[in-house]
Design a protein around this motif. Sequence first.
Motif, PDB file in Angstrom:
ATOM      1  N   ASP A   6      34.436  39.274  32.281  1.00  6.56           N
ATOM      2  CA  ASP A   6      34.772  40.681  32.552  1.00  6.56           C
ATOM      3  C   ASP A   6      33.960  41.580  31.622  1.00  6.56           C
ATOM      4  O   ASP A   6      34.507  42.264  30.755  1.00  6.56           O
ATOM      5  CB  ASP A   6      36.282  40.885  32.346  1.00  6.56           C
ATOM      6  N   PRO A   7      32.630  41.593  31.798  1.00  5.03           N
ATOM      7  CA  PRO A   7      31.768  42.290  30.845  1.00  5.03           C
ATOM      8  C   PRO A   7      32.025  43.793  30.737  1.00  5.03           C
ATOM      9  O   PRO A   7      31.816  44.375  29.690  1.00  5.03           O
ATOM     10  CB  PRO A   7      30.347  41.999  31.339  1.00  5.03           C
ATOM     11  N   LYS A   8      32.494  44.421  31.803  1.00  4.42           N
ATOM     12  CA  LYS A   8      32.789  45.859  31.771  1.00  4.42           C
ATOM     13  C   LYS A   8      34.266  46.139  31.486  1.00  4.42           C
ATOM     14  O   LYS A   8      34.687  47.285  31.494  1.00  4.42           O
ATOM     15  CB  LYS A   8      32.417  46.504  33.102  1.00  4.42           C
ATOM     16  N   ASN A   9      35.044  45.083  31.285  1.00  4.61           N
ATOM     17  CA  ASN A   9      36.487  45.193  31.052  1.00  4.61           C
ATOM     18  C   ASN A   9      37.224  45.874  32.204  1.00  4.61           C
ATOM     19  O   ASN A   9      38.268  46.490  32.009  1.00  4.61           O
ATOM     20  CB  ASN A   9      36.779  45.908  29.731  1.00  4.61           C
ATOM     21  N   LEU A  10      36.691  45.761  33.395  1.00  5.75           N
ATOM     22  CA  LEU A  10      37.318  46.379  34.562  1.00  5.75           C
ATOM     23  C   LEU A  10      38.664  45.749  34.884  1.00  5.75           C
ATOM     24  O   LEU A  10      39.646  46.456  35.157  1.00  5.75           O
ATOM     25  CB  LEU A  10      36.393  46.262  35.783  1.00  5.75           C
ATOM     26  N   ILE A  11      38.716  44.431  34.859  1.00  9.73           N
ATOM     27  CA  ILE A  11      39.955  43.737  35.209  1.00  9.73           C
ATOM     28  C   ILE A  11      41.004  43.967  34.125  1.00  9.73           C
ATOM     29  O   ILE A  11      42.171  44.253  34.429  1.00  9.73           O
ATOM     30  CB  ILE A  11      39.696  42.230  35.423  1.00  9.73           C
ATOM     31  N   MET A  30      36.044  44.871  43.711  1.00 11.11           N
ATOM     32  CA  MET A  30      34.730  44.958  44.363  1.00 11.11           C
ATOM     33  C   MET A  30      33.668  45.399  43.359  1.00 11.11           C
ATOM     34  O   MET A  30      32.570  44.827  43.311  1.00 11.11           O
ATOM     35  CB  MET A  30      34.778  45.924  45.542  1.00 11.11           C
ATOM     36  N   ASP A  31      33.984  46.387  42.551  1.00  8.09           N
ATOM     37  CA  ASP A  31      33.049  46.839  41.521  1.00  8.09           C
ATOM     38  C   ASP A  31      32.755  45.705  40.543  1.00  8.09           C
ATOM     39  O   ASP A  31      31.607  45.467  40.164  1.00  8.09           O
ATOM     40  CB  ASP A  31      33.628  48.045  40.779  1.00  8.09           C
ATOM     41  N   TRP A  32      33.814  44.979  40.149  1.00  4.75           N
ATOM     42  CA  TRP A  32      33.646  43.839  39.249  1.00  4.75           C
ATOM     43  C   TRP A  32      32.734  42.792  39.886  1.00  4.75           C
ATOM     44  O   TRP A  32      31.813  42.282  39.255  1.00  4.75           O
ATOM     45  CB  TRP A  32      35.020  43.232  38.918  1.00  4.75           C
ATOM     46  N   ALA A  33      33.003  42.451  41.150  1.00  6.90           N
ATOM     47  CA  ALA A  33      32.235  41.408  41.836  1.00  6.90           C
ATOM     48  C   ALA A  33      30.766  41.795  41.973  1.00  6.90           C
ATOM     49  O   ALA A  33      29.876  40.951  41.795  1.00  6.90           O
ATOM     50  CB  ALA A  33      32.844  41.130  43.213  1.00  6.90           C
ATOM     51  N   LEU A  34      30.509  43.056  42.282  1.00 11.88           N
ATOM     52  CA  LEU A  34      29.121  43.503  42.436  1.00 11.88           C
ATOM     53  C   LEU A  34      28.369  43.524  41.110  1.00 11.88           C
ATOM     54  O   LEU A  34      27.142  43.447  41.095  1.00 11.88           O
ATOM     55  CB  LEU A  34      29.089  44.892  43.088  1.00 11.88           C
ATOM     56  N   SER A  35      29.083  43.621  40.009  1.00 15.67           N
ATOM     57  CA  SER A  35      28.419  43.670  38.703  1.00 15.67           C
ATOM     58  C   SER A  35      28.292  42.297  38.051  1.00 15.67           C
ATOM     59  O   SER A  35      27.735  42.183  36.964  1.00 15.67           O
ATOM     60  CB  SER A  35      29.170  44.622  37.764  1.00 15.67           C
ATOM     61  N   GLN A  36      28.795  41.256  38.712  1.00 12.33           N
ATOM     62  CA  GLN A  36      28.722  39.902  38.166  1.00 12.33           C
ATOM     63  C   GLN A  36      27.299  39.356  38.256  1.00 12.33           C
ATOM     64  O   GLN A  36      26.735  39.292  39.334  1.00 12.33           O
ATOM     65  CB  GLN A  36      29.650  38.951  38.932  1.00 12.33           C
ATOM     66  N   PRO A  41      31.176  33.557  41.401  1.00 15.17           N
ATOM     67  CA  PRO A  41      32.211  34.243  40.635  1.00 15.17           C
ATOM     68  C   PRO A  41      33.521  33.469  40.514  1.00 15.17           C
ATOM     69  O   PRO A  41      34.382  33.834  39.723  1.00 15.17           O
ATOM     70  CB  PRO A  41      32.425  35.534  41.428  1.00 15.17           C
ATOM     71  N   LEU A  42      33.696  32.392  41.277  1.00 20.05           N
ATOM     72  CA  LEU A  42      34.983  31.692  41.298  1.00 20.05           C
ATOM     73  C   LEU A  42      35.458  31.224  39.919  1.00 20.05           C
ATOM     74  O   LEU A  42      36.640  31.417  39.591  1.00 20.05           O
ATOM     75  CB  LEU A  42      34.947  30.531  42.292  1.00 20.05           C
TER      76      LEU A  42
END
Length: 88
Positions: A6-11, A30-36, A41-42
Amino acid sequence: MKDASDPKNLIREAYRIEGITDGECRSIFMDWALSQPDPDPLPHIQVLLDRYGIDAPDHPMTVVLKQGLNRPPAAKRRGGRAARVIEG
């Protein structure tokens, strides 16, 4: 310290928002997944579920993360007539 899952700490922040809705959690996911940067991502979803979902099993983000673990079936390529004709 950056977290690879969670590099952006979104979750993490989603779990802190009181009264967050399912739709807002899906948007954050979705934002988290697109920034991975990782193409798979699993493992990261599982890490996040283990970290946050255990203490908040009814949180909308826990539901969204669990749904994220379910991969959609692989698309089946249809060619020729089958690609042009809609069944139904």
